[in-house]
Enzyme design. Structure first.
Site, PDB file in Angstrom:
ATOM      1  N   LYS A  16     -22.668  -5.312  45.800  1.00 34.08           N
ATOM      2  CA  LYS A  16     -23.798  -4.388  45.607  1.00 34.08           C
ATOM      3  C   LYS A  16     -24.926  -5.095  44.847  1.00 34.08           C
ATOM      4  CE  LYS A  16     -21.466  -2.671  41.493  1.00 34.08           C
ATOM      5  NZ  LYS A  16     -20.438  -1.733  41.016  1.00 34.08           N
ATOM      6  N   ARG A  21     -17.316   9.680  35.649  1.00 35.76           N
ATOM      7  CA  ARG A  21     -18.537   9.393  36.376  1.00 35.76           C
ATOM      8  C   ARG A  21     -18.330  10.014  37.757  1.00 35.76           C
ATOM      9  NH1 ARG A  21     -20.520   3.164  36.850  1.00 35.76           N
ATOM     10  NH2 ARG A  21     -18.873   3.213  38.404  1.00 35.76           N
ATOM     11  N   TYR A  64     -47.038 -14.892  21.598  1.00 35.76           N
ATOM     12  CA  TYR A  64     -47.561 -13.541  21.342  1.00 35.76           C
ATOM     13  C   TYR A  64     -46.996 -12.984  20.055  1.00 35.76           C
ATOM     14  CZ  TYR A  64     -49.484 -12.937  26.062  1.00 35.76           C
ATOM     15  OH  TYR A  64     -50.212 -13.035  27.211  1.00 35.76           O
TER      16      TYR A  64
END
Ligand SMILES: *Cc1c(COP(=O)(O)O)cnc(C)c1O
Length: 359
Positions: A35, A130, A255
């Site tokens: 998958k 689930r 940054y």
């Protein structure tokens, strides 16, 4: 020169990992789980190399279609599907196997064509909560399935473990017991084990094992480093240095100026960033191989670039190779430094990154 960020897929390593699964589960059939584009490795190239797999597991019809388009003839199991009745004609036409996990799916079967009996897996919720039927409803669900012309007679039984990556885990012990109890006496093939269970729970091996992560050479269990388990990383995420500078004590990098040079030192810039699937949450100190030597990522990852402390690789020059994970640097380690799991890093968005095959 094109952008140096690239992914190398080592197909010989894949084959070797498959053999390792065979050793761990020598009497079982192997459903290779591919998958999410084979965990980011490219579903077609991975499945074609797994000629010995007894079946493939995917998450949806689109993935199954990619496999058939790539010439894959083995059985393909839709691990969550069907999702809706309109998928059934294609499922039958592509000769896919289905997992039935919810009563909502029964009417879809009633509407399916009768001339093609679908191989069906009945999923049981033994404690992961689930997908799946509660243990008390398994016998009735199986009876109901047997009533549909579109369902083949030899229904298989499966469940999924929630925490098999913790050796000795009490929930896993309970899940295995629950599965045994609610399927007792049923003549059917059974499947429980994912990668973690293949490694640590031999009692869960049943008739079919369902490895994903192991095939890609990654350990699901932090206490069992992949190399110790005889696994080889299939994906190597690599790039090059595109800048090397000597910075001064007190200079900040990147940054947010989150990292400050503690002394005068060489700093390299690598052409790879979160736009290539490198985790933005990797912390300063995350290892990176520069010319095969371990160095430390510094500052925060930006979209296209990463900075690396070159004090461990003082001779490094522009153009030198770096490995962000893979060969020589387990992705498990990077995941740990980024507060995530290797699965997420492998599946990262790498649309603009070049892929090469090896082996
Ligand atoms: C993804 C998945 C697997 C494979 O899990 P790994 O931990 O990668 O081995 C096995 N079974 C099911 C039902 C899955 O969804």
């Amino acid at each position: 020169m094109s952008r140096p960020a690239s992914v190398v897929i080592n197909l010989a390593a894949l084959e070797s990992n498959f053999q390792r699964v065979r050793q761990l589960a020598p009497r079982q059939k192997i459903m290779a789980v591919v998958k999410a584009d084979a965990y980011g490795h490219g579903i077609g190239r991975i499945a074609r190399r797994l000629a010995q797999a007894d079946a493939f597991g995917v998450a949806c019809l689109e993935e199954a279609r990619q496999l058939r388009d790539a010439g894959i003839r083995q059985p393909i199991v839709l691990l969550e599907g069907p999702f809706s009745a309109d998928e059934l004609p294609a499922i039958q036409q592509l000769d896919l196997e289905i997992v039935i996990h919810h009563p909502q799916q029964f009417p879809m079967l009633a509407a399916a064509g009768r001339d093609h009996a679908l191989r069906t897996w009945l999923k049981i919720d033994t404690g992961m909560h689930r997908l799946g039927f509660p243990p008390a409803e398994v016998a009735a669900a199986r009876e109901q399935l047997l009533g549909y012309a579109a369902v083949s007679r030899d229904i298989r039984l499966m469940t999924h473990l929630a925490s098999a990556n913790e050796p000795g885990d009490a929930l896993t012990t309970r899940q295995l017991q629950t599965f045994a109890d609610c399927t007792a006496g049923m003549v059917a093939e059974r499947s429980i084990a994912n990668s973690a269970a293949i490694l640590d729970w031999p009692d869960s091996h049943g008739d079919w094992v369902r490895p994903g992560l192991l095939l890609y050479g990654v350990s699901p269990n932090v206490q069992r480093p992949s190399l110790d388990e005889g696994l080889q990383p299939v994906m190597t995420f690599a790039s090059q240095l595109i800048s090397v500078k000597r910075l001064h004590k007190g200079d900040t990098v990147g940054y947010g100026a989150t990292w400050t040079c503690p002394e005068d030192m060489p700093v390299g810039i690598i052409a790879a960033g979160y736009g290539d699937g490198y985790p933005r949450h990797a912390r300063s100190g995350t290892p990176i191989l520069v010319n095969g030597q371990r160095a430390a990522m510094i500052g925060v990852a930006s979209m296209d670039m990463l900075a690396v402390d070159l004090r461990n690789a003082p001779t490094a020059q522009v153009g030198d190779p770096v490995v962000l994970w893979g060969d020589g640097l387990p992705v498990e380690e990077i995941a740990d430094c980024a507060g995530t799991i290797p699965y997420e890093l492998l599946c990262g968005d790498r649309k603009r990154t070049r892929f090469h095959e090896q082996g």
